[in-house]
Scaffold this motif. Structure first.
Motif, short mmCIF file in Angstrom:
data_model
loop_
_atom_site.label_atom_id
_atom_site.label_comp_id
_atom_site.label_asym_id
_atom_site.label_seq_id
_atom_site.Cartn_x
_atom_site.Cartn_y
_atom_site.Cartn_z
N ALA A 93 38.89 42.15 39.79
CA ALA A 93 40.35 42.39 40.93
C ALA A 93 41.16 43.44 40.54
CB ALA A 93 41.36 40.99 40.53
N ILE A 94 40.74 44.22 38.58
CA ILE A 94 41.64 45.22 38.34
C ILE A 94 40.76 46.85 38.56
CG2 ILE A 94 43.54 43.72 37.89
CD1 ILE A 94 41.67 44.22 35.05
N ILE A 95 39.49 46.77 38.69
CA ILE A 95 38.32 48.14 38.06
C ILE A 95 39.55 49.00 38.77
CG2 ILE A 95 36.93 47.42 40.16
CD1 ILE A 95 34.90 48.52 38.12
N LYS A 96 40.09 48.82 40.35
CA LYS A 96 40.71 49.99 40.99
C LYS A 96 41.73 50.45 39.92
CE LYS A 96 39.03 49.27 45.44
NZ LYS A 96 39.82 48.54 47.24
N HIS A 97 42.58 50.05 39.46
CA HIS A 97 43.29 50.39 38.53
C HIS A 97 43.70 50.62 37.19
CE1 HIS A 97 46.19 49.02 41.61
NE2 HIS A 97 45.88 47.91 41.53
N THR A 98 41.91 49.96 36.10
CA THR A 98 42.13 50.00 34.88
C THR A 98 40.47 49.57 34.48
OG1 THR A 98 42.09 49.23 32.82
CG2 THR A 98 42.67 47.99 34.35
N ARG A 99 40.05 50.38 33.35
CA ARG A 99 37.98 50.01 33.30
C ARG A 99 38.92 49.68 31.64
NH1 ARG A 99 33.99 52.06 36.31
NH2 ARG A 99 34.68 53.42 38.56
N ASP A 100 39.68 49.96 31.58
CA ASP A 100 39.78 49.49 29.71
C ASP A 100 40.48 47.93 29.73
OD1 ASP A 100 42.61 50.87 27.18
OD2 ASP A 100 40.67 49.46 26.97
N LEU A 132 49.32 42.79 43.59
CA LEU A 132 48.50 41.32 42.81
C LEU A 132 47.33 40.61 44.24
CD1 LEU A 132 51.49 39.44 42.53
CD2 LEU A 132 49.82 40.63 41.22
N LEU A 133 48.13 41.67 45.84
CA LEU A 133 46.94 41.17 47.13
C LEU A 133 45.68 41.79 46.96
CD1 LEU A 133 49.92 41.28 49.78
CD2 LEU A 133 48.74 39.36 49.20
N GLU A 134 45.77 43.09 46.77
CA GLU A 134 44.33 43.66 46.48
C GLU A 134 43.43 43.33 45.53
OE1 GLU A 134 42.90 45.74 48.09
OE2 GLU A 134 41.57 46.18 47.07
N GLY A 135 44.37 42.13 44.40
CA GLY A 135 43.17 41.65 43.36
C GLY A 135 42.97 40.51 44.01
N LEU A 136 43.25 39.97 44.94
CA LEU A 136 43.20 39.20 45.90
C LEU A 136 42.05 39.02 46.47
CD1 LEU A 136 46.15 36.53 46.32
CD2 LEU A 136 44.56 36.26 43.92
N ARG A 137 42.05 40.23 46.90
CA ARG A 137 41.21 40.60 48.00
C ARG A 137 39.78 40.72 47.83
NH1 ARG A 137 44.19 43.87 50.66
NH2 ARG A 137 45.06 41.91 52.19
N GLN A 138 39.83 41.53 46.41
CA GLN A 138 38.33 41.64 45.88
C GLN A 138 38.41 40.49 44.96
OE1 GLN A 138 36.88 44.91 45.45
NE2 GLN A 138 38.88 45.79 47.24
N MET A 139 38.50 39.75 44.71
CA MET A 139 38.10 38.58 44.59
C MET A 139 37.56 36.85 45.33
SD MET A 139 39.98 37.37 41.02
CE MET A 139 41.82 37.04 41.34
N GLU A 140 37.83 37.45 46.81
CA GLU A 140 37.82 36.54 47.61
C GLU A 140 36.06 35.71 47.29
OE1 GLU A 140 39.03 38.48 51.26
OE2 GLU A 140 39.50 36.90 51.66
N TYR A 141 35.61 36.63 46.76
CA TYR A 141 34.23 36.17 47.44
C TYR A 141 33.21 35.10 46.29
CZ TYR A 141 33.44 37.69 42.25
OH TYR A 141 33.58 38.17 41.03
N ARG A 142 34.62 34.86 45.66
CA ARG A 142 34.03 33.55 44.63
C ARG A 142 34.42 32.47 45.11
NH1 ARG A 142 35.80 35.66 38.50
NH2 ARG A 142 37.39 33.06 38.58
N GLY A 143 34.96 32.00 46.48
CA GLY A 143 35.10 30.98 47.24
C GLY A 143 36.79 30.69 47.05
N TYR A 144 37.44 29.84 47.96
CA TYR A 144 38.96 29.82 48.47
C TYR A 144 38.63 28.93 49.17
CZ TYR A 144 40.51 33.87 50.99
OH TYR A 144 40.71 34.50 51.86
N ASP A 145 40.49 27.98 49.42
CA ASP A 145 40.98 27.57 50.50
C ASP A 145 42.22 27.97 51.07
OD1 ASP A 145 40.05 24.95 48.79
OD2 ASP A 145 41.88 26.00 48.63
N SER A 146 43.01 28.07 49.78
CA SER A 146 44.63 28.93 50.16
C SER A 146 44.94 30.01 49.17
CB SER A 146 45.37 28.17 49.45
OG SER A 146 45.01 27.20 48.29
N ALA A 147 45.68 30.61 48.92
CA ALA A 147 46.25 31.84 48.09
C ALA A 147 47.36 32.25 47.47
CB ALA A 147 46.25 33.03 48.82
N GLY A 148 47.94 32.53 47.42
CA GLY A 148 50.11 32.70 46.94
C GLY A 148 49.81 33.78 45.82
#
Ligand code: BG6
Length: 612
Positions: free
Chosen positions: A199-206, A17-33
């Motif tokens: 967020a998930i391409i490192k785990h699956t392309r399907d 989950l943390l890695e997936g959120l890191r890959q989506m940081e570019y979308r812009g955000y102000d908090s995470a969980g």
């Protein structure tokens, strides 16, 4: 824009989950969980305001949170200020249900009041928490989480992508979507939900793309999808082609710099596959000569830089098709009672394919009977799937919030479609068709020629970064290009800037020009170069400092007047903005760099806005 990621499988969920959120940081955000369920600890919820690193620190990189079922979220605040309480996941009052959400629930207040009257107390100011509490109410009522989700979806109004877990269901993750994107990922060691593929391409392309109204139930070995009537659905799978590094910085200082330099390749990938034996071949769209003959009105609808790409294309298409083309902001189009009928062609331009204003405008155009064609960069995105036709730009994933290759491949795609339609209509000579097509194919190498000498632009940015108001002036295609150049500067350097049609200066704007005002004068449109020169003289007479952008052939002339000159190679006059925009992108980049701005994640901005 918010980001959602979820996992259920045979691996620890928190690091995924943390890695997936890191890959989506570019979308812009102000908090995470994140919320993770484990057999021993039940539902564990960790969330924090600020950057994702704060959440990683809070959970010791996820090692403090055990379990193989979880959901994660990066929040771009809409209801309720950015703080720990308003961060997602939100939890039902009894602590058994955790939920993450991307979108806006329009009727959350009436539901909140109704639940409060029944004694429910709320911890946050968000619309999302209301959904979590409503879910608990229906779950207590019917005893089935899937049925409870169905009841909640029938009760709420608005846009959503939900990820839901419940401590009573140790091996099930539930997802639902309406208007906000949500992808299903089929993995070897478990299954995923995500707002976007990065967020998930490192785990699956399907993957499979959820449609509006669908509900998905994921376990470690299965994904079952239902429609709003709970009828099981078969989902078409897609295979993600692009490589993982495409969404990484690969040693560049910023994604934006990397993506500016990637433009020649991105434009080549967008154009080349569509030219065979000297002819444009658009297999992906089904516009026929007969349909083209009956087009009575053309609209281009988009937001932000995509709108400015349409502003350039308007000039190009009107030259080629000799038909009127109207470019309208999507957020205006949808409420303007637009003149659309079956002979109206509506082009929806969107890099992400998820911008809600553009999606809503597209739906309005379809409702009125118009023919819709999307120009998108994300395969399977909502706008791409809802339009009658789609022409993809093959720019690869664009991570920087301020677009560069997304915009320039939109220009290339719109040039292709415009020339294709002109050919169908017979409104362009064979000679001009061939000339433009030849120049389209060498655009990438001409972009590269300028990029070999970008230090000149870097130098001028170091001279001019301290201005607090910068004007872009140009005529015709230069004016349209200046709109995007000005937006780039505003987005990432936070300097006030405006683009003006040079002919308008004397009708008011010139009152703003005073000694030392920086004016970026655009003189790449050959037929009006002399006019551009006279405007340079006009503002210099008022004390302005002028940075001019022109073509190699006019460099010497421009250097006689302007304080600084950047030149790009010549191309066909209708394609010139594709080259002139590159120094404007780099100028904005280097000015922002000098000012210490957060270039890839500018304040208050999101990569794609899926809320109104
Ligand atoms: C804004 C982005 O949120 O949306 C801009 O910051 C973009 O870069 C605009 O041009 C439209 O986005 P899209 O994805 O519809 O092209």
């Amino acid at each position: 824009m918010c980001g959602i990621v979820g996992f259920v499988g045979r691996e620890e969920a928190a690091p995924i989950l943390l890695e997936g959120l890191r890959q989506m940081e570019y979308r812009g955000y102000d908090s995470a969980g994140i919320a993770v369920r484990s057999p021993e600890k039940g539902l564990q919820v960790k969330k924090s305001k600020g950057r994702l690193q704060a959440l990683a620190d809070l959970t010791h990189n996820g090692t403090d949170v055990s379990g193989c079922l979880g959901i994660g979220h990066t929040r771009w605040a809409t209801h309720g200020e950015p703080n720990d309480i308003n961060a997602h996941p939100h939890v039902s009052e009894n602590g058994a249900i955790a939920l993450v959400h991307n979108g806006i629930i329009e009727n959350y207040l009436e539901i909140k009041e109704q639940l409060a009257r029944q004694g429910v107390s709320f911890a946050s100011d968000t619309d999302t928490e209301v959904v979590a509490q409503l879910l608990e109410f229906h779950y207590n009522e019917c005893g089935s989480m899937l049925e409870a989700v169905g009841r909640v979806l029938r009760r709420i109004e608005g846009s959503y992508a939900f990820g839901i877990i419940c401590s009573d269901y140790p091996n099930a993750l539930i997802a639902a979507r309406k208007d906000s994107p949500l992808i299903l990922g089929y993995g070897e060691n478990g299954n995923f939900i995500a707002s976007d593929v990065t967020a998930i391409i490192k785990h699956t392309r399907d993957v499979a793309y959820m449609n509006d109204g669908e509900i998905a139930v994921l376990t470690e070995n299965s994904i079952d999808v239902f429609d709003s009537e709970m009828t099981p659905l078969e989902k078409e799978h897609s295979f993600i082609e692009w490589d993982v590094t495409a969404a990484e910085k690969c040693g560049y200082p910023h994604f934006m710099f990397k993506e500016i330099l990637e433009q020649p390749e991105a434009v080549r990938k967008t154009i080349s596959p569509r030219i065979r034996d000297g002819r444009i071949v658009l297999d992906d769209i089904s516009l026929t000569a007969e349909y083209a003959e009956n087009i009575s009105h053309i609209y281009m609808i988009a937001c932000g830089s995509a709108f400015y790409a349409g502003s350039v294309a308007k000039y190009v298409w009107e030259q080629l098709l000799r038909r009127p083309v109207e470019v309208v902001l999507a957020s205006e189009f949808r409420y303007s009672d637009p003149l659309v009928d079956e002979n109206t062609l509506v082009i929806a331009i969107s890099q992400s394919g998820e911008t809600l204003d553009t999606m809503a405008a597209l739906r309005e155009a379809k409702r009125l009977g118009g023919r819709t064609l999307a120009v998108c960069n994300v395969v399977g995105s909502s706008i791409a799937r809802e339009a009658d036709d789609v022409l993809y730009t093959w720019a690869g994933p664009e991570i920087a919030v301020a677009t560069s290759k997304g915009y320039s491949t939109q220009l290339a795609a719109l040039d292709l479609i415009g020339l294709y339609l002109a050919d169908l209509l017979g409104s362009v000579s064979r000679e001009e068709y061939d000339e433009i097509l030849t120049e389209l194919q060498v655009l990438p190498e001409k972009m590269q020629q300028y990029l070999e000498h970008y230090e000149e632009t870097q130098y001028y940015a170091s001279l001019y970064f301290n201005h607090d108001s910068i004007f872009f002036i140009g005529r015709n295609l230069d004016f349209a290009m200046g709109l995007e150049g000005s937006l780039k500067l505003k987005e990432i350097s936070y300097i006030h800037s405006e683009a003006y049609a040079s002919g308008e200066l004397k009708h008011g704007t010139i009152s703003l020009i005073e000694p030392g005002t920086l004016v970026v004068a655009l003189g790449t449109h050959g037929p009006l170069f002399d006019k551009a020169m006279s405007n340079v003289v006009e503002v210099k007479a008022r004390g302005a400092t002028v940075l001019a952008v022109t073509t190699e052939g006019f460099r010497e002339k421009m250097e006689k007047t302007a304080d600084a000159v950047i030149a790009v190679p010549e191309t066909h006059r209708l394609l010139q903005p594709s080259l002139g925009i590159v120094p404007l992108q780099l100028f904005a980049y280097y000015v922002a760099l000098q000012r210490g701005c957060d270039i890839d994640k500018p304040r208050n901005l999101a990569k794609s806005v899926t809320v109104e």
